[in-house]
Write an enzyme that holds these catalytic residues in place. Structure first.
Site, mmCIF file in Angstrom:
data_model
loop_
_atom_site.group_PDB
_atom_site.id
_atom_site.type_symbol
_atom_site.label_atom_id
_atom_site.label_comp_id
_atom_site.label_asym_id
_atom_site.label_seq_id
_atom_site.Cartn_x
_atom_site.Cartn_y
_atom_site.Cartn_z
ATOM 1 N N ALA A 118 0.808 -1.220 0.000
ATOM 2 C CA ALA A 118 0.000 0.000 0.000
ATOM 3 C C ALA A 118 0.840 1.269 0.000
ATOM 4 O O ALA A 118 0.379 2.308 -0.467
ATOM 5 C CB ALA A 118 -0.960 0.000 1.181
ATOM 6 N N THR A 119 2.057 1.196 0.504
ATOM 7 C CA THR A 119 2.915 2.380 0.432
ATOM 8 C C THR A 119 3.137 2.745 -1.030
ATOM 9 O O THR A 119 2.977 3.907 -1.430
ATOM 10 C CB THR A 119 4.261 2.115 1.140
ATOM 11 O OG1 THR A 119 3.992 1.862 2.528
ATOM 12 C CG2 THR A 119 5.209 3.296 1.011
ATOM 13 N N ASN A 133 -5.871 3.734 10.961
ATOM 14 C CA ASN A 133 -5.139 2.584 11.499
ATOM 15 C C ASN A 133 -4.799 2.705 12.979
ATOM 16 O O ASN A 133 -4.409 1.731 13.592
ATOM 17 C CB ASN A 133 -3.852 2.378 10.688
ATOM 18 C CG ASN A 133 -3.088 3.660 10.463
ATOM 19 O OD1 ASN A 133 -3.595 4.593 9.835
ATOM 20 N ND2 ASN A 133 -1.888 3.734 10.988
ATOM 21 N N HIS A 136 -0.905 -8.008 3.355
ATOM 22 C CA HIS A 136 -0.481 -8.476 4.684
ATOM 23 C C HIS A 136 -1.352 -7.975 5.829
ATOM 24 O O HIS A 136 -1.191 -8.440 6.959
ATOM 25 C CB HIS A 136 1.000 -8.159 4.928
ATOM 26 C CG HIS A 136 1.319 -6.747 5.296
ATOM 27 N ND1 HIS A 136 1.498 -6.337 6.600
ATOM 28 C CD2 HIS A 136 1.506 -5.641 4.544
ATOM 29 C CE1 HIS A 136 1.800 -5.043 6.616
ATOM 30 N NE2 HIS A 136 1.801 -4.596 5.384
ATOM 31 N N THR A 145 8.702 -7.226 -13.122
ATOM 32 C CA THR A 145 8.206 -8.605 -13.135
ATOM 33 C C THR A 145 7.259 -8.835 -11.964
ATOM 34 O O THR A 145 7.576 -8.454 -10.833
ATOM 35 C CB THR A 145 9.397 -9.582 -13.064
ATOM 36 O OG1 THR A 145 10.211 -9.361 -14.205
ATOM 37 C CG2 THR A 145 8.934 -11.031 -13.024
ATOM 38 N N CYS A 150 8.291 6.198 18.311
ATOM 39 C CA CYS A 150 9.714 6.411 18.558
ATOM 40 C C CYS A 150 10.347 7.000 17.312
ATOM 41 O O CYS A 150 10.572 6.308 16.337
ATOM 42 C CB CYS A 150 10.410 5.090 18.888
ATOM 43 S SG CYS A 150 10.096 4.527 20.549
HETATM 44 C C1 LIG Z 1 -0.078 -0.635 6.776
HETATM 45 C C2 LIG Z 1 -0.678 0.567 6.137
HETATM 46 C C3 LIG Z 1 -0.133 1.113 4.960
HETATM 47 C C4 LIG Z 1 1.153 0.595 4.344
HETATM 48 O O1 LIG Z 1 0.978 -0.627 3.724
HETATM 49 P P1 LIG Z 1 2.250 -1.511 3.286
HETATM 50 O O2 LIG Z 1 1.673 -2.543 2.405
HETATM 51 O O3 LIG Z 1 2.788 -2.072 4.560
HETATM 52 O O4 LIG Z 1 3.198 -0.616 2.578
HETATM 53 C C5 LIG Z 1 -0.773 2.178 4.379
HETATM 54 N N1 LIG Z 1 -1.890 2.694 4.919
HETATM 55 C C6 LIG Z 1 -2.433 2.217 6.035
HETATM 56 C C7 LIG Z 1 -3.686 2.826 6.574
HETATM 57 C C8 LIG Z 1 -1.844 1.142 6.688
HETATM 58 O O5 LIG Z 1 -2.388 0.685 7.823
#
Ligand SMILES: *Cc1c(COP(=O)(O)O)cnc(C)c1O
Length: 405
Positions: free
Chosen positions: A73-74, A153, A203, A242, A328
């Site tokens: 998601a990043t 989150n 994940h 890929t 942190c």
């Molecule tokens: C975990 C998270 C992300 C980042 O996702 P990754 O797949 O770990 O890069 C982005 N947005 C929210 C709200 C998240 O909780």
């Protein structure tokens, strides 16, 4: 019962064994490159990827051609925001977002601001929610993107996404939502909710790490993106490289399971979350719930414990794998920017705990967690002169403090 108890399902989730089972052949036997057009190995891999694309699309009410696979998601957030900014910069340079977004959205927006885009950060209410009216007020003729997360989150609050989608649509502004925490937990439908771009990751829904997706609307309107990774033109030219075939296959399976179990998972999580919260608030006073009481994710509980010191609290409950309200950053202990933006003071933010439950959480684990939390808070308060004063009826606001720490 395995210690420490995992109560941090917002940070990641264990992979479902059925997901692993589905992935395994794609590492060693059917290992082809999905972009190989000349032989069986490639065709088999491509077919597996296309099946996963349909499974992921189905979870969010999209069609399979609208799913772009990424590394998580990043990357999806970066592609959505930078991709729109690059593609539509001749139309305008104004972007709207909220203060409680994940860093992958905030930092990307700030980067764009540093290279000449203009940013408006919306207000949030005491629960961390954005209102559609404030989105309307912020939209200008040169606005090219609104990016507001589906559910937070840290505090679990759910935004009025369908309303925001509607006002963006009426004004012809592209609407992106980071739906990482919502997908597979609560119903998400890109059509009904007027979403143009949506980020998700495997994940956080019992799939593998390092694979995610971006939904990109193809009709009403067709959203176009400039790629941020250039190369072989994979993923309709929007994301070269890929494909991670085993990861994508696992993501598809995880999406299929999440869709089938949505109701079951919600009932399980919300029952255990409510059990934890009800026990804490009935046995400990001076506790505050952060985030919306009802418009919140079923598996999230974020609580501030007044008159206890954050680090001592975390030490006292180290048999529980939870997140604290402090982040942190290199040297210092900064209070969470999310709690800050909903008006939680530094002291309370430091003594805040985010509990998140999931599919594997048991009643036994929650019972154990309750006892640990209650005992720790009670013990720490016995040592707290402030708490003692409050209990004796002293109004702390009237106390004149000498010295300062
Ligand atoms: C975990 C998270 C992300 C980042 O996702 P990754 O797949 O770990 O890069 C982005 N947005 C929210 C709200 C998240 O909780």
């Amino acid at each position: 019962m395995k210690l420490p108890i995992f109560l941090d399902y917002h940070s990641t989730t264990p992979m479902d064994p059925a997901v692993l089972e589905t992935m395994l052949p794609y590492f060693t036997q059917t290992f082809g490159n999905a972009a190989s057009r000349n032989h069986e190995y490639g065709w088999t891999a491509e077919a597996a990827v296309e099946k996963a694309r349909t499974q992921v699309a189905s979870l969010i009410g999209a069609s399979d051609k609208e799913i772009i696979f990424t590394s998580g998601a990043t990357e999806s957030n970066n592609l959505a925001i930078q991709g729109v900014a690059q593609m539509y910069k001749e139309k305008g340079r104004h972007i709207i977002t909220s203060p409680i977004e994940h860093k992958a959205v905030l930092d990307t927006c700030q980067y764009l601001e540093s290279i000449g885009f203009e940013l408006t950060t919306l207000p949030v209410d005491q629960y961390g929610r954005v209102s559609a009216e404030d989105v309307v007020k912020a939209i200008r003729p040169d606005t090219i993107l609104v990016s507001v997360m589906f559910a937070n989150n840290e505090i679990g609050s759910i935004n009025p996404i369908a309303e925001i989608g509607r006002v963006c649509k009426e004004r012809g502004v592209v609407f992106h939502t980071d739906a990482v925490q919502a997908c597979g937990k609560i119903p998400v439908d890109v059509e009904k909710m007027g979403i143009d771009l949506l980020s998700l990751t495997a994940h956080k829904m019992y799939g593998p790490k390092g694979v995610g997706a971006l939904y990109v609307r193809r009709r009403n309107p067709r959203v176009r993106l400039s790629p941020i990774v250039h190369g072989g033109g994979h993923e309709r030219g929007m994301r070269s490289g890929t494909l991670n075939v085993p990861g994508i296959v696992g993501f598809g399976k995880a999406a299929e399971i999440a869709k089938a179990r949505l109701q079951l998972d919600t009932e399980h999580s919300s029952r255990l979350r409510d059990k934890l919260w009800n026990a804490i608030r009935s046995r400990v006073d001076e506790v505050h719930l952060n985030g919306h009481p009802t418009e919140r994710l079923p598996h999230n509980l974020n609580v501030s414990f007044a008159y206890v010191e954050g680090e001592s609290l975390m030490m006292g409950i180290k048999e529980l794998a939870v997140s604290s309200g402090s982040a942190c950053t290199s040297a210092s202990l900064e209070p969470s920017y999310v709690l800050k933006s909903i008006g939680v003071g530094d002291e309370l933010a430091h003594s805040s705990i985010r509990f998140s439950v999931g599919r594997n959480t048991t009643d036994e684990e929650i019972d154990f967690a309750i006892e640990r939390v209650v005992a720790t808070v009670k013990k720490l308060r016995e040592l707290s002169p402030l708490y003692e004063m409050v209990k004796e009826g002293v109004d702390l606001k009237s106390v004149v403090w000498t010295g300062h720490h």
